[in-house]
Motif scaffolding. Structure first.
Motif, mmCIF file in Angstrom:
data_model
loop_
_atom_site.group_PDB
_atom_site.id
_atom_site.type_symbol
_atom_site.label_atom_id
_atom_site.label_comp_id
_atom_site.label_asym_id
_atom_site.label_seq_id
_atom_site.Cartn_x
_atom_site.Cartn_y
_atom_site.Cartn_z
ATOM 1 N N GLY A 50 44.694 31.555 37.135
ATOM 2 C CA GLY A 50 44.070 31.123 35.893
ATOM 3 C C GLY A 50 44.360 32.131 34.910
ATOM 4 O O GLY A 50 44.626 33.177 35.287
ATOM 5 N N ILE A 51 44.009 31.515 33.574
ATOM 6 C CA ILE A 51 44.327 32.609 32.375
ATOM 7 C C ILE A 51 43.346 33.783 32.712
ATOM 8 O O ILE A 51 43.516 34.653 32.023
ATOM 9 N N LEU A 52 41.970 33.245 33.029
ATOM 10 C CA LEU A 52 41.017 34.527 33.132
ATOM 11 C C LEU A 52 41.206 35.192 34.614
ATOM 12 O O LEU A 52 40.846 34.625 35.725
ATOM 13 N N SER A 53 41.847 36.229 34.518
ATOM 14 C CA SER A 53 42.040 36.895 35.673
ATOM 15 C C SER A 53 40.852 37.104 36.445
ATOM 16 O O SER A 53 40.840 37.416 37.630
ATOM 17 N N LYS A 54 39.749 37.576 35.513
ATOM 18 C CA LYS A 54 38.441 37.756 36.185
ATOM 19 C C LYS A 54 37.387 36.944 35.507
ATOM 20 O O LYS A 54 37.666 36.726 34.304
ATOM 21 N N PRO A 55 36.814 36.405 36.320
ATOM 22 C CA PRO A 55 35.523 35.412 35.753
ATOM 23 C C PRO A 55 34.782 36.248 34.650
ATOM 24 O O PRO A 55 34.651 37.355 34.783
ATOM 25 N N HIS A 56 34.141 35.709 33.604
ATOM 26 C CA HIS A 56 33.335 36.600 32.659
ATOM 27 C C HIS A 56 32.127 37.256 33.525
ATOM 28 O O HIS A 56 31.760 38.445 33.339
ATOM 29 N N PHE A 57 31.794 36.765 34.384
ATOM 30 C CA PHE A 57 30.449 37.146 35.315
ATOM 31 C C PHE A 57 30.511 36.390 36.635
ATOM 32 O O PHE A 57 31.237 35.492 36.945
ATOM 33 N N THR A 58 29.793 36.821 37.429
ATOM 34 C CA THR A 58 29.888 36.313 38.980
ATOM 35 C C THR A 58 29.612 34.948 39.151
ATOM 36 O O THR A 58 28.401 34.682 38.576
ATOM 37 N N PRO A 59 30.496 34.184 39.419
ATOM 38 C CA PRO A 59 30.202 32.661 39.738
ATOM 39 C C PRO A 59 29.216 32.240 40.742
ATOM 40 O O PRO A 59 29.179 33.055 41.639
ATOM 41 N N ARG A 60 28.520 31.174 40.303
ATOM 42 C CA ARG A 60 27.641 30.722 41.603
ATOM 43 C C ARG A 60 28.337 29.614 42.255
ATOM 44 O O ARG A 60 27.966 29.456 43.235
ATOM 45 N N ILE A 61 29.337 29.017 41.605
ATOM 46 C CA ILE A 61 29.959 27.781 42.319
ATOM 47 C C ILE A 61 31.431 28.050 42.014
ATOM 48 O O ILE A 61 31.814 29.043 41.323
ATOM 49 N N ARG A 62 32.063 27.323 43.036
ATOM 50 C CA ARG A 62 33.594 27.712 43.007
ATOM 51 C C ARG A 62 34.495 26.410 42.686
ATOM 52 O O ARG A 62 35.329 26.066 42.289
ATOM 53 N N ARG A 63 33.521 25.276 43.088
ATOM 54 C CA ARG A 63 33.996 23.706 42.554
ATOM 55 C C ARG A 63 33.015 22.904 42.118
ATOM 56 O O ARG A 63 31.955 23.219 42.436
ATOM 57 N N VAL A 64 33.593 21.800 41.626
ATOM 58 C CA VAL A 64 32.689 20.956 40.975
ATOM 59 C C VAL A 64 32.982 19.466 41.417
ATOM 60 O O VAL A 64 34.323 19.081 41.457
#
Lengths: 485, 500
Positions: A50-64
């Motif tokens: 992905g273009i965001l090599s790191k998410p902006h903050f800790t994700p709660r979910i990985r898929r939708v």
């Protein structure tokens, strides 16, 4: 000017200005060293890509998993219990409630707007005591897992702009849809399946159409577009080898084609060529991965007990829910289901029963199946349409029949999964189920919240196109923190 | 080669090497060395600014008073300034990889900086020609200096915005000048300060400061715009010309909230156009005060804060509160260690920009946790928070590495051959919140190990050999954990609806 030359200049200039600012030498060097990251926006050195090599903050979910109920399910007959409407059944919609608000061309000419109470009984369920209509006996059993938003509203009043608005953040076409944004931003966790998969089903043959641009990539590189999985012999079109072509032949053909593509890329430097190469390779891998994913014959009987016998029939909503779980198990990032048929302008009581029956059990089964496999903790399941339906009857109101027109000013959706409260209802409509009384949630708020759960700050996730930055939420949207855990 | 030739080549070699090194760095994941070099930017950058501005100043003086002897000094200053500018640009190119700089400002700051480096060399070159007033060379030189000067001003200012934030210069500016720049009163850190005090009062310590800073310049006893004074409780209770300003207990019916929450461009919005709208935190506190009865003497401790207000009190404004491992101070993993783990066949991704923690999964299901991967995990052991080994052929013996991952919070072991005995390696994991053992052959004898996990919240045991008795004893040990043994949805008769 020659269009290809144009591209070349475009690319060099962009390089020169935005990448290096130090001179043509280093610009050329940078693009030679890492052409993909310089051009296509995908990062080969990163496993997620992905273009965001790191998410902006800790994700709660990985898929939708988005169970989109196309057509506009009636919140008044499914989720939003309004005794006032039953009491005032047949009386006119007070002007103090409507306040001159626009109606669609289908009912604007009506001389009378008789309030129509729901013909269906509501009862409270679970520990949370959520009121749900008898149309949804299975959903009623799982209300303690769900987070209801009673106060969704949208700006569009017709199907296509409203669905486009939900999926892309704009009523006008041409923007990337949510799944494409996520593919672009977060990349894939499974190299053998597309990041964004789409499955369609319908309850009747004469409903509003859907368009493939609803899962289009807009201005993002085309490898981020949604891939439609069909029922039947060829789940993904043009994937199988033509008769007489064997796998090694295919491989050799692709290798040579890749060489040709790379030469072309060196000449014109069009990033879309890299997208094309990536798509050919993905299609090759999908020749093995898709049949395995789509083959449900190994699923034990208790699974079909859970999802309903309809799950055995390819192309039904139940079958698609089962496939959604199989895709989720394989870490597909965004799984988009559409179920068509919720557009009950007339004969609502009879027709909505058909729709509810087709979707109720599979939706509830999917949530619980994800839960028992431990997948619900990092998945978000969303159930909802593009708008609600009016509290007055479209056409004649009789003792056992009525219709409802489109109503963008309030409707209900539910979510279940990681990061959102369980057994929780947010927002409230007025006693007529017409306006929002408390805590309105706009479509952009919904989108901002969705991105937030995935670890993305919707205001910082942009793509530069035609001289300005674009976001999924345009220039709006607030994260609905009250529904987050 | 003569010694002096070396000296002439050296600067170019250094600049070239620095550029080359820069190109090979992945900007998304810069090594510490790059950031170390980058931080010199803030130190170096002041030299060229001073030197070049001094050169310009001397040039102006020299021209004004016809002082010829400044000439060589000016040339030296320009050359030194140009060299300093190049050094600052190089360091800046490393510093930009550090996270947290606002992209738009950085975009212009970077371009102006590079422009300054180039222009100062041009200025030096043109100055060497010693153009006299009236000649083209002279005019070019003067033009270059003017542009250089403006670049220095704007570029320098943008640099300060990047470092200190945009309100830095105006924060303590007298309000007269602030007003001239179209700025309202600066926001105070009062909420954070007051929330810590036990005896803080809702009105006088939280609400009144907001009114004081945002409202009373127009609504006071002396100047009652709209016949409204908000500087005293009596004035607030009295209301304005249009009636009461608030309804105690009902913020949604209160005129003050309506005015605050109107769109900022609406003519009824307060504060009026040209002044900053209230922040989310300020509006939330006023709403909370009204909903709790708009009392003038209630203490903060006597009222229940809404979740939003609680967050404001926590001093975190509206950001997430940190719990579990996120409250720990853990250093970020070394980027070479992450590269090593990736090279060994694991997908390693960060949990977030400002988090040291990582999520890890095996790229290949058939070759999961081999010797190299276990070794690589050892290098990032304190950073691994999420580990996904689900649906792989991971061997029981390899799971010993789990005991060395102290900050593991989520562990996927579903559809693996994990045995009861292997779970002993989990017993030290005090932060483990999520454990997925669905579709494995663990049995009731695993309960002894699982019951030792103090933080466990979600445990998945569907399609295992764990019996409901086993779950019962586990639940007694872990009363807060949700233990999932699978679900059925009781089927419903065909026609449940009463309608046709």
């Amino acid at each position: 000017m020659d269009e290809l030359c144009d591209l070349k200049y475009n690319c060099t200039r962009r390089h020169f200005l935005s990448r290096t600012s130090l001179g043509i030498g280093s610009a050329a060097l940078a693009s030679m060293l890492n052409p993909l990251s310089a051009m296509a926006g995908s990062r080969p050195d990163d496993p997620m890509g992905g273009i965001l090599s790191k998410p902006h903050f800790t994700p709660r979910i990985r898929r939708v998993i988005y169970l989109f109920q196309s057509g506009g399910p009636s919140h008044l007959d499914l989720f939003d219990y309004k005794p006032t409407l039953a009491r005032m059944n047949g009386e006119q919609l007070p002007e103090s409630v409507r306040k001159g608000q626009r109606l669609t061309g289908m009912t604007a000419h009506q001389k009378s707007f008789p309030l129509a109470g729901s013909r269906f009984n509501f009862s409270s369920h679970g520990k949370s005591g959520r009121l749900v209509s008898e149309l949804l006996p299975y959903t009623s059993q799982i209300v303690d897992e769900l987070c209801f938003i009673n106060s969704m509203y949208t700006e569009a009043i017709n199907h296509d702009p409203a669905i486009t608005f939900f999926q892309t953040g704009s009523q006008q076409t041409g923007r990337p849809s949510i799944g494409s944004w996520l593919s672009y931003g977060l990349g894939s966790e499974n190299d053998n399946l597309p990041t964004f998969c789409v499955l369609l089903s319908r309850s009747n043959d004469f409903d509003q159409p859907l368009y493939s641009r609803l899962w289009g990539n807009g201005f993002l590189p085309s490898l981020h577009q949604g891939v439609q999985f069909r029922s039947g012999k060829d789940p993904v079109l043009y994937l199988n080898n033509p008769p007489g072509v064997k796998q090694p032949t295919r491989r050799r053909m692709l290798d040579h084609l890749r060489e040709l593509h790379q030469r072309q890329h060196e000449r014109v430097m069009d990033p879309e060529i890299n997208s094309r190469i990536a798509q050919y390779e993905m299609a090759y891998r999908m020749q093995t991965s898709v049949p395995v994913t789509m083959d449900v014959s190994e699923e034990p009987d208790h699974v079909f007990d859970l999802y309903g016998e309809a799950a055995r029939i390819p192309g039904t909503f139940a079958a698609n829910c089962l496939l959604a779980r199989r895709l989720a198990e394989r870490d597909v990032r965004f799984i988009q289901l559409y179920h068509q048929g919720w557009d009950q302008h007339a004969n609502l009581p009879r027709e909505i029963s058909v729709l509810a029956k087709d979707t109720d059990q599979p939706s509830a089964a999917l949530v619980m199946d994800l839960k028992q496999r431990g997948l619900l903790d990092d998945t978000l399941v969303i159930w909802g349409g593009e708008f609600g339906r009016t509290n007055y009857s479209q056409g004649k109101l009789t003792a056992d029949n009525y219709g409802r027109d489109h109503h963008p000013r309030c409707f209900t959706i539910w979510m279940a999964g990681g990061g959102v409260k369980k057994g929780f209802s947010f927002g409230q409509t007025d006693e007529f189920g017409y306006n929002i009384a408390r805590d309105p949630v706009h479509v952009h708020d919904f989108q901002a919240t969705l991105l937030h759960l995935l670890g993305i700050d919707h205001e910082r996730f942009t793509f530069r196109h035609q001289g300005r930055r674009y976001r999924l939420t345009d220039v709006h949207g607030h994260v609905v923190r009250a529904i987050l855990t | 080669m003569k010694k002096s030739t070396y000296w002439r080549i050296a600067p170019f070699v250094i600049v070239g090497l620095a550029l080359l090194f820069r190109i090979f760095i992945n900007p998304a994941d810069p090594p510490n060395a790059a950031l170390f070099i980058g931080r010199f930017h803030s130190m170096i950058v002041h030299f060229p600014i001073g030197l070049l501005l001094l050169a310009v100043l001397l040039e102006v003086l020299a021209r004004a008073f016809r002082i010829e002897r400044f000439s060589s000094t000016i040339k030296l200053l320009l050359l030194a300034g140009a060299a300093g500018a190049v050094a600052a640009v190089l360091a800046g190119l490393y510093l930009e990889m550090a996270p947290g700089y606002e992209a738009d400002t950085l975009f212009w700051h970077k371009r102006l900086g590079i422009g300054i480096a180039i222009l100062s060399f041009i200025a030096y070159g043109v100055r060497l020609l010693d153009g006299q007033p009236g000649t083209t060379v002279y005019r070019v030189y003067a033009g270059v200096l003017v542009v250089l000067c403006s670049f220095l001003m704007v570029g320098g200012h943008l640099g300060s915005v990047l470092t200190h934030g945009s309100g830095y210069m105006t924060r303590y500016m007298p309000q007269t000048f602030r007003s001239m720049l179209g700025l309202g009163s600066p926001a105070q850190g009062w909420a954070v300060r007051m929330a810590t005090a036990e005896d803080a009062e809702v009105y006088s310590d939280l609400v009144q400061p907001i009114l004081d800073s945002r409202c009373i310049s127009c609504h006071n006893a002396g100047q009652q715009r709209g016949q409204l004074a908000l500087d005293t409780p009596e004035g607030i209770e009295k209301g304005g010309g249009d009636g009461p300003v608030l309804v105690a207990g009902r913020s949604s019916e209160s005129e003050i909230m309506r005015r605050i929450l109107l769109p900022p461009d609406h003519e009824g919005h307060m504060p009026p156009e040209g002044k900053d709208p209230l922040t989310v935190a300020e509006a939330a506190l006023i709403r909370w005060w009204i909903d709790e009865g708009a009392s003038f003497d209630q203490k903060v401790a006597e009222v229940t804060p809404s979740p939003l207000v609680e967050q404001i009190f926590a001093g975190l404004e509206l950001s997430e509160r940190e719990t579990g491992i996120f409250a720990l101070e853990i250093a970020a993993a070394d980027s070479t260690a992450i590269q090593a783990a990736r090279a060994a066949g694991m997908a390693v991704t960060s949990l977030g920009e400002n988090e040291p923690f990582l999520q890890v999964r095996c790229a290949s299901a058939s070759d999961c946790l081999n010797v190299e991967q276990v070794a690589a995990l050892g290098l990032i052991a304190s950073q691994v928070a999420w580990l996904n080994l689900g649906r792989t052929e991971v061997a029981d013996s390899a799971l010993a590495v789990l005991a060395t991952l102290p900050h593991l919070t989520r562990l996927h072991l579903e559809s693996t051959s994990v045995s009861d005995e292997a779970l002993v390696h989990l017993s030290e994991l005090q932060y483990l919140e999520y454990l997925n053992l669905y579709d494995t052959s663990v049995s009731d004898s695993s309960v002894q190990y699982l019951s030792m996990l103090p933080s466990l919240q979600s445990l998945f045991l569907w399609e295992t050999d764990v019996t409901s008795e086993g779950v019962e004893s586990l639940q007694r040990a872990l009363p807060d954990a949700e233990i999932v043994l699978g679900w059925t949805l009781p089927s419903v008769d065909e026609d449940t609806t009463s309608a046709p």
